[in-house]
Design a protein around this motif. Structure first.
Motif, PDB file in Angstrom:
ATOM      1  N   PHE A 713       0.847  -1.193   0.000  1.00 58.29           N
ATOM      2  CA  PHE A 713       0.000   0.000   0.000  1.00 58.29           C
ATOM      3  C   PHE A 713       0.884   1.245   0.000  1.00 58.29           C
ATOM      4  N   THR A 714       0.290   2.340  -0.491  1.00 58.46           N
ATOM      5  CA  THR A 714       0.995   3.618  -0.590  1.00 58.46           C
ATOM      6  C   THR A 714       0.154   4.703   0.062  1.00 58.46           C
ATOM      7  N   VAL A 715       0.795   5.517   0.879  1.00 59.41           N
ATOM      8  CA  VAL A 715       0.127   6.654   1.513  1.00 59.41           C
ATOM      9  C   VAL A 715       0.769   7.933   0.973  1.00 59.41           C
ATOM     10  N   THR A 716      -0.051   8.860   0.517  1.00 65.22           N
ATOM     11  CA  THR A 716       0.428  10.160   0.052  1.00 65.22           C
ATOM     12  C   THR A 716      -0.310  11.256   0.807  1.00 65.22           C
ATOM     13  N   THR A 717       0.294  12.437   0.861  1.00 63.24           N
ATOM     14  CA  THR A 717      -0.357  13.556   1.555  1.00 63.24           C
ATOM     15  C   THR A 717       0.011  14.871   0.912  1.00 63.24           C
ATOM     16  N   LYS A 732     -12.894 -10.835   9.732  1.00 61.02           N
ATOM     17  CA  LYS A 732     -12.828 -12.262  10.055  1.00 61.02           C
ATOM     18  C   LYS A 732     -11.769 -12.555  11.111  1.00 61.02           C
ATOM     19  N   SER A 733     -11.220 -11.502  11.731  1.00 63.80           N
ATOM     20  CA  SER A 733     -10.195 -11.637  12.782  1.00 63.80           C
ATOM     21  C   SER A 733      -9.000 -12.453  12.319  1.00 63.80           C
ATOM     22  N   ILE A 734      -8.632 -12.328  11.044  1.00 63.20           N
ATOM     23  CA  ILE A 734      -7.453 -13.006  10.510  1.00 63.20           C
ATOM     24  C   ILE A 734      -6.199 -12.287  11.029  1.00 63.20           C
ATOM     25  N   PRO A 735      -5.206 -13.015  11.516  1.00 62.50           N
ATOM     26  CA  PRO A 735      -3.974 -12.378  12.006  1.00 62.50           C
ATOM     27  C   PRO A 735      -3.309 -11.543  10.913  1.00 62.50           C
ATOM     28  N   MET A 736      -2.838 -10.342  11.292  1.00 65.93           N
ATOM     29  CA  MET A 736      -2.227  -9.422  10.330  1.00 65.93           C
ATOM     30  C   MET A 736      -0.966  -8.800  10.908  1.00 65.93           C
ATOM     31  N   ASN A 737      -0.066  -8.410  10.010  1.00 66.63           N
ATOM     32  CA  ASN A 737       1.128  -7.642  10.366  1.00 66.63           C
ATOM     33  C   ASN A 737       1.230  -6.449   9.414  1.00 66.63           C
ATOM     34  N   TYR A 738       1.535  -5.277   9.980  1.00 63.81           N
ATOM     35  CA  TYR A 738       1.671  -4.071   9.161  1.00 63.81           C
ATOM     36  C   TYR A 738       2.383  -3.014   9.987  1.00 63.81           C
ATOM     37  N   PRO A 739       2.999  -2.030   9.355  1.00 62.60           N
ATOM     38  CA  PRO A 739       3.683  -0.979  10.120  1.00 62.60           C
ATOM     39  C   PRO A 739       2.656  -0.081  10.808  1.00 62.60           C
ATOM     40  N   VAL A 745       6.520  13.445   4.181  1.00 57.13           N
ATOM     41  CA  VAL A 745       6.690  14.895   4.085  1.00 57.13           C
ATOM     42  C   VAL A 745       5.527  15.416   3.247  1.00 57.13           C
ATOM     43  N   SER A 746       5.195  16.681   3.421  1.00 55.46           N
ATOM     44  CA  SER A 746       4.095  17.265   2.664  1.00 55.46           C
ATOM     45  C   SER A 746       4.365  17.164   1.165  1.00 55.46           C
ATOM     46  N   GLY A 747       3.418  16.636   0.419  1.00 56.49           N
ATOM     47  CA  GLY A 747       3.577  16.424  -1.007  1.00 56.49           C
ATOM     48  C   GLY A 747       4.284  15.129  -1.347  1.00 56.49           C
ATOM     49  N   GLY A 748       4.629  14.319  -0.339  1.00 50.24           N
ATOM     50  CA  GLY A 748       5.361  13.079  -0.575  1.00 50.24           C
ATOM     51  C   GLY A 748       4.522  11.843  -0.335  1.00 50.24           C
ATOM     52  N   SER A 749       5.159  10.680  -0.417  1.00 52.94           N
ATOM     53  CA  SER A 749       4.472   9.406  -0.238  1.00 52.94           C
ATOM     54  C   SER A 749       5.395   8.432   0.471  1.00 52.94           C
ATOM     55  N   ALA A 750       4.806   7.378   0.996  1.00 57.34           N
ATOM     56  CA  ALA A 750       5.558   6.302   1.640  1.00 57.34           C
ATOM     57  C   ALA A 750       4.822   4.994   1.400  1.00 57.34           C
ATOM     58  N   GLN A 751       5.574   3.906   1.379  1.00 58.56           N
ATOM     59  CA  GLN A 751       4.990   2.600   1.087  1.00 58.56           C
ATOM     60  C   GLN A 751       5.114   1.671   2.291  1.00 58.56           C
ATOM     61  N   GLY A 752       4.193   0.749   2.371  1.00 54.07           N
ATOM     62  CA  GLY A 752       4.203  -0.261   3.420  1.00 54.07           C
ATOM     63  C   GLY A 752       3.595  -1.552   2.909  1.00 54.07           C
ATOM     64  N   THR A 753       3.643  -2.569   3.740  1.00 55.91           N
ATOM     65  CA  THR A 753       3.092  -3.878   3.383  1.00 55.91           C
ATOM     66  C   THR A 753       2.248  -4.397   4.539  1.00 55.91           C
ATOM     67  N   VAL A 754       1.070  -4.913   4.217  1.00 54.90           N
ATOM     68  CA  VAL A 754       0.241  -5.588   5.209  1.00 54.90           C
ATOM     69  C   VAL A 754       0.137  -7.056   4.800  1.00 54.90           C
ATOM     70  N   SER A 755       0.316  -7.936   5.765  1.00 52.23           N
ATOM     71  CA  SER A 755       0.241  -9.374   5.475  1.00 52.23           C
ATOM     72  C   SER A 755      -0.874  -9.999   6.297  1.00 52.23           C
ATOM     73  N   LEU A 756      -1.599 -10.932   5.687  1.00 47.89           N
ATOM     74  CA  LEU A 756      -2.674 -11.660   6.334  1.00 47.89           C
ATOM     75  C   LEU A 756      -2.406 -13.145   6.170  1.00 47.89           C
ATOM     76  N   THR A 757      -2.725 -13.931   7.172  1.00 44.75           N
ATOM     77  CA  THR A 757      -2.564 -15.382   7.093  1.00 44.75           C
ATOM     78  C   THR A 757      -3.861 -16.048   7.511  1.00 44.75           C
ATOM     79  N   PRO A 758      -4.724 -16.395   6.549  1.00 44.77           N
ATOM     80  CA  PRO A 758      -5.979 -17.057   6.899  1.00 44.77           C
ATOM     81  C   PRO A 758      -5.703 -18.424   7.519  1.00 44.77           C
ATOM     82  N   PRO A 759      -6.453 -18.827   8.540  1.00 41.48           N
ATOM     83  CA  PRO A 759      -6.269 -20.157   9.130  1.00 41.48           C
ATOM     84  C   PRO A 759      -6.420 -21.257   8.085  1.00 41.48           C
TER      85      PRO A 759
END
Length: 926
Positions: A713-717, A732-739, A745-759
């Motif tokens: 995912f990407t966040v911009t502002t 579904k209360s699936i376990p997740m990890n994410y920052p 910075v104003s006018g900039g963007s940053a990226q991250g990753t979210v992970s899900l592991t379904p049972p």
């Protein structure tokens, strides 16, 4: 065979006019044209098959999609709104823009760069996900996946050389995972000759054409590099097309040098889409296919009920009103198409119970009892989250509770889901516990805020008077519900609120909530009624708790007024029933090889004009309706920003609002019905606002049980820089990890990753709603993205069931078909597959009996079909446990002789002619 030729000719005529494959601009239109023609043709065909099976006529009164909906539902009782039908179809069509905007660089999604295996896998995996989603009732996920699959499937015919090889039929292997794509040009094999002008009709090398090698153009969005000697996609955005061999082989636009190739590609893409839809229809059955396409009564009854110890009276009232709605509306157009129940307690909530059977709903709600409950606050918002993610878009949700929420951390998630789904949440809050515990109103403020944000009501009433307040549920759990006016004042002031009633309106009701309310209602003829008059010349006023409900008895059409004298806070809402309404989405324009408009997933960007894609719908379709004004109105109605309106055709409008109101706003539309020359007014219910933050998440694949699944995912502002808080939640209360934070910075963007592991034990087809939020420093600004993800078990059985004709008996040569019958016997097996799930009559009005026998350790289903000679054709659909479909189609000759047998599904030309007319009149081409 003659019938098949007629169909090809019809599709060729329609699609050659469409000039398809583009999103906007140029000498062409969009994939919506191709998808829409196939979707409407198949809907028409299935509706007629269902009507035949039910022994009723199927005769649309006109060519609009709304009239098709009315005829397909098979009832003339009550109003029929096409809004949810159109919304469901848009969930399919909008995904075309998603593929072009967010996946423009993915070769498999467009069959670029000779990525045939990967592209075919996207189609077959997506089709499996659609079938699994429908099986688990996750229809929106199924629709969205269908839209993306159709785009990829159709691109094969424009971006490959299938047409240049002289093929006249679709490439069936693309939807058959049990077969292998063969004769693909090797990566070292040159495929094109140089075309300096870029306008050569067929630059493919003779060796490719003579050897019938399959190839596709290479697309260079960011680099001109491509394998030596390979064809390019072509066009201004393809950098590789300037490298030898120059030019390109795409057939996206119909241009003077490629008109024949373009027309053929579009025709084959349409036929291929029909084949895909037929495969899905066979797997899920006629009734579920129509539900997938949005053919259903519009009302959905959704209850979220507190079951703690103090709620016994409330639960009894919820049971009473549910039984009343089920019993009083059964068999009418207002009968709910679906029932959803979500109980909650402390610390538990759920499960979500969903059914289309009213008797099942009665049984489930009868099981509720008031027990337990620890702390006073309860898990109300968690239950609402389940309801919002489980119910269809634009649902009416009713919450019964007498305690504040314990899980207030979900407030922004609920607000995001309300905006994403456009659903309305109303609260019926009983006050016995509040008085006993002396709980302040502030603890319940979150309910008032959510009701206001969604366009619902927050009704505070004693337990002994709850039965008077539940009339609102009967009012709003109805088909063709529209909102004429909705506003809020805090604090209140002396003010007049005009609203327009048109000739299509019926059952008009006004809700005013607040304390110490003083108002007067005026009709267009000047007749008035004060709030102190319970039964007067204009309506019946019912007071209960903080709600005053005015049910109009007057039928005057024109401009009404509510003159408010109160200075305390209050809300006003005017609703009724009408087939005339509108649906809308905030959109953004995007560039690239196939530019267009895509739906904004979240709040529209601040500092820019807001763009809305808006569609009108009415009893006779959008063609008889005119838009005169579209405006964004802030909740206080102190500011109204008019938009410029661009007519896109067939009921679609692009509205641009340059100066967007600050804070929360709604959409107000005014127009005219040309059939009656009646002016009308409609308003959206869901509040929206702009944001300087944007969060975008990309995905186009399914999760697998027990395996980690990652999303970037990407966040911009354009706002304040600093540490942005990231939140991710799923239903579904699936376990997740994410920052937890990202620094921007104003006018900039940053990226991250979210992970899900379904049972590992997650059921295949499970729908997971993921809500991502990004909040700026200090919490002053935030935005969200809502994704629907599917969990799909890996499929290894790709072999469809087989059907063998055993015998046919009967004679249909009689002059009176009703006096003679015929029957056929079939044997159906699934070989070494997963086993037969079901066998159904896909088309035909006879009876089918089945009997399983074991023959040499192979299970054989022996079927006997019996029918009147008035119904001489039948199609049987056999589906295995993973959705593979086998079909048997038989036609009994109506004259003397042996029965005619066909092993492929016939598509009737008359159906397609009618469906094409429907499409041309009912669908826009953006």
């Amino acid at each position: 065979m003659i019938m098949k030729v007629s169909i090809v000719a019809l599709m060729a005529f329609l699609v050659s006019r469409a000039q398809a494959f583009l999103s906007v601009g140029g000498n062409g239109n969009t994939h919506v044209t191709i998808t829409g023609s196939a979707v409407m043709a198949k809907i028409y065909e299935v509706c007629e098959a269902v009507a035949e099976n039910e022994g009723r006529e199927f005769k649309p009164t006109g060519s609009s999609a709304e009239e098709l909906l009315h005829a397909c539902l098979g009832t003339a009782t009550g109003e029929v709104s096409g809004a949810k039908f159109r919304t469901a179809l848009n969930q399919i069509y909008m995904q075309n823009s998603y593929v072009d905007r967010d996946l423009m660089g993915s070769a498999p999604h467009h069959f670029n760069n000779e990525a045939f295996g990967e592209g075919r896998n996207l189609i077959t995996r997506g089709t499996a996900a659609i079938k699994a989603n429908v099986h688990t009732n996750n229809l929106q996920s199924a629709r969205e996946t269908l839209g993306r699959v159709c785009h990829t499937l159709q691109d094969f015919y424009s971006h490959s050389n299938w047409v240049e090889l002289g093929n006249k039929s679709p490439y069936a292997i693309l939807i058959r995972p049990d077969l292998t794509i063969e004769n693909i040009a090797d990566v070292t094999m040159p495929t094109c000759s140089d075309c300096a002008s870029g306008k050569c009709p067929n630059p493919l090398l003779p060796a490719i054409l003579n050897g019938r090698y399959l190839t596709s153009g290479y697309m260079g969005l960011f680099s001109s590099d491509k394998p030596q000697g390979k064809c390019s996609h072509g066009g201004d955005t393809d950098l590789s097309s300037s490298q030898n061999p120059r030019g390109g082989i795409n057939k996206d636009e119909r241009l003077p040098y490629n008109a024949h190739l373009h027309n053929t590609a579009a025709n084959l893409a349409s036929e291929a889409t029909l084949d895909l839809l037929e495969d899905i229809r066979g797997a899920i059955g006629n009734k579920d296919y129509l539900r997938l396409m949005g053919i259903a009564r519009s009302a959905v009854l959704v209850f979220v009920i507190d079951t703690t110890g103090s709620m016994s009276q409330d639960i009894a009232e919820a049971k009473r009103v549910t039984y009343n709605i089920i019993d009083s509306k059964k068999g009418t157009q207002d009968e709910p198409s679906e029932y959803i129940l979500v109980p909650f307690n402390d610390p538990d909530f759920g499960p979500l119970i969903r059914t289309t059977d009213p008797d099942v709903m009665k049984s489930e709600i009868s099981k509720l009892s008031a027990t337990g409950g620890g702390d006073i606050p309860e898990m109300c918002l968690s239950a609402i989250q389940l309801a919002l993610t489980g119910a269809p878009s634009s649902s009416q949700i009713y919450v019964f509770t007498d305690a504040p929420a314990k899980d207030t951390f979900l407030e922004k998630t609920i607000t995001a889901l309300i905006r994403s789904t456009k659903s309305t949440v109303s609260f019926l809050m009983t006050s016995a516990m509040r008085k006993k515990r002396e709980l302040p109103r502030s603890q319940f403020q979150i309910y008032y805020d959510m009701a206001l944000a969604s366009g619902g009501q927050a009704i505070e009433v004693s337990k002994s008077h709850l039965s008077q307040a539940t009339d609102i549920i009967v009012d709003t759990s109805t088909s063709a519900l529209v909102t004429i006016l909705q506003c809020s004042r805090n604090p209140g002031r002396v003010e007049s609120f005009p609203f327009l009633l048109d000739e299509s309106m019926s059952n008009t009701t006004i809700y005013i909530t607040g304390t110490d309310l003083i108002f007067t209602l005026y009709s267009p003829t000047g007749v008035s009624q004060a709030n102190t008059v319970a039964s007067g010349p204009l309506g019946i006023i019912q007071k209960v708790g903080n709600l005053q409900r005015i049910q109009l008895t007057g039928t005057d059409m024109g401009l009404w007024n509510i003159d408010m004298k109160s200075t305390g806070s209050y809300t006003i809402k005017v609703i009724g029933q009408s087939a005339i309404t509108f649906i809308y989405d905030f959109v953004e324009e995007f560039k690239g090889p196939h530019p267009g408009y895509a739906v904004i997933d979240g709040r529209p960007p601040a500092g820019l004009p807001a763009k809305l894609l808006l569609m009108l719908t009415g009893e006779k379709g959008p063609e008889v309706l005119e838009v005169q004004e579209v405006a964004l109105v802030d909740v206080s109605r102190l500011r109204e920003s008019n938009g410029t309106i661009e007519k896109m055709g067939n009921g679609d409008f692009l509205v641009t609002v340059k100066e967007v109101p600050e804070g929360e706003f709604v959409v107000l539309l005014k127009g005219r019905d040309t059939t009656s020359s009646s002016l009308f007014q409609r308003q959206s219910t869901t509040q929206m606002s702009q944001s300087k933050v944007n969060i975008k998440v990309q995905t186009d694949s399914s999760m697998q049980p027990g395996q980690e699944f990652k999303l970037n995912f990407t966040v911009t502002t354009n706002g304040t820089g600093g540490a942005y808080t990231i939140r991710a939640r799923n239903d579904k209360s699936i376990p997740m990890n994410y920052p937890s934070t990202l620094t921007l910075v104003s006018g900039g963007s940053a990226q991250g990753t979210v992970s899900l592991t379904p049972p590992a034990n997650t059921v295949s087809g499970t729908d997971v709603t993921l809500t991502m939020e990004a909040e700026g420093p200090g919490g002053s600004d935030s935005n969200y993205a809502v994704l629907r993800l599917s969990v799909l078990s890996k499929v290894t059985d790709f072999t469809p069931p087989k059907c063998e004709l055993v015998g046919v008996q009967g004679n249909c040569s009689s002059s009176s078909c009703s006096s003679s019958n015929w029957e056929l016997s079939v044997n159906i097996t699934d070989g070494n597959g997963t086993g037969i799930e079901r066998i159904t009559i896909q088309q035909g009005s006879g009876n089918l009996t089945q009997n399983e026998v074991l023959d040499d350790n192979v299970t054989v289903v022996m079927g006997l079909y019996e029918a009147s000679c008035c119904s001489p054709s039948v199609t049987l659909s056999a589906v295995d446990k993973v959705g593979n479909v086998g079909r048997c189609t038989y036609t009994m000759e109506t004259s003397a002789g042996s029965p005619r047998v066909s092993m492929s599904l016939p598509l009737w030309a008359c159906l397609l002619i009618s469906a094409m007319i429907l499409l041309c009149d009912a669908f826009s081409l953006w």
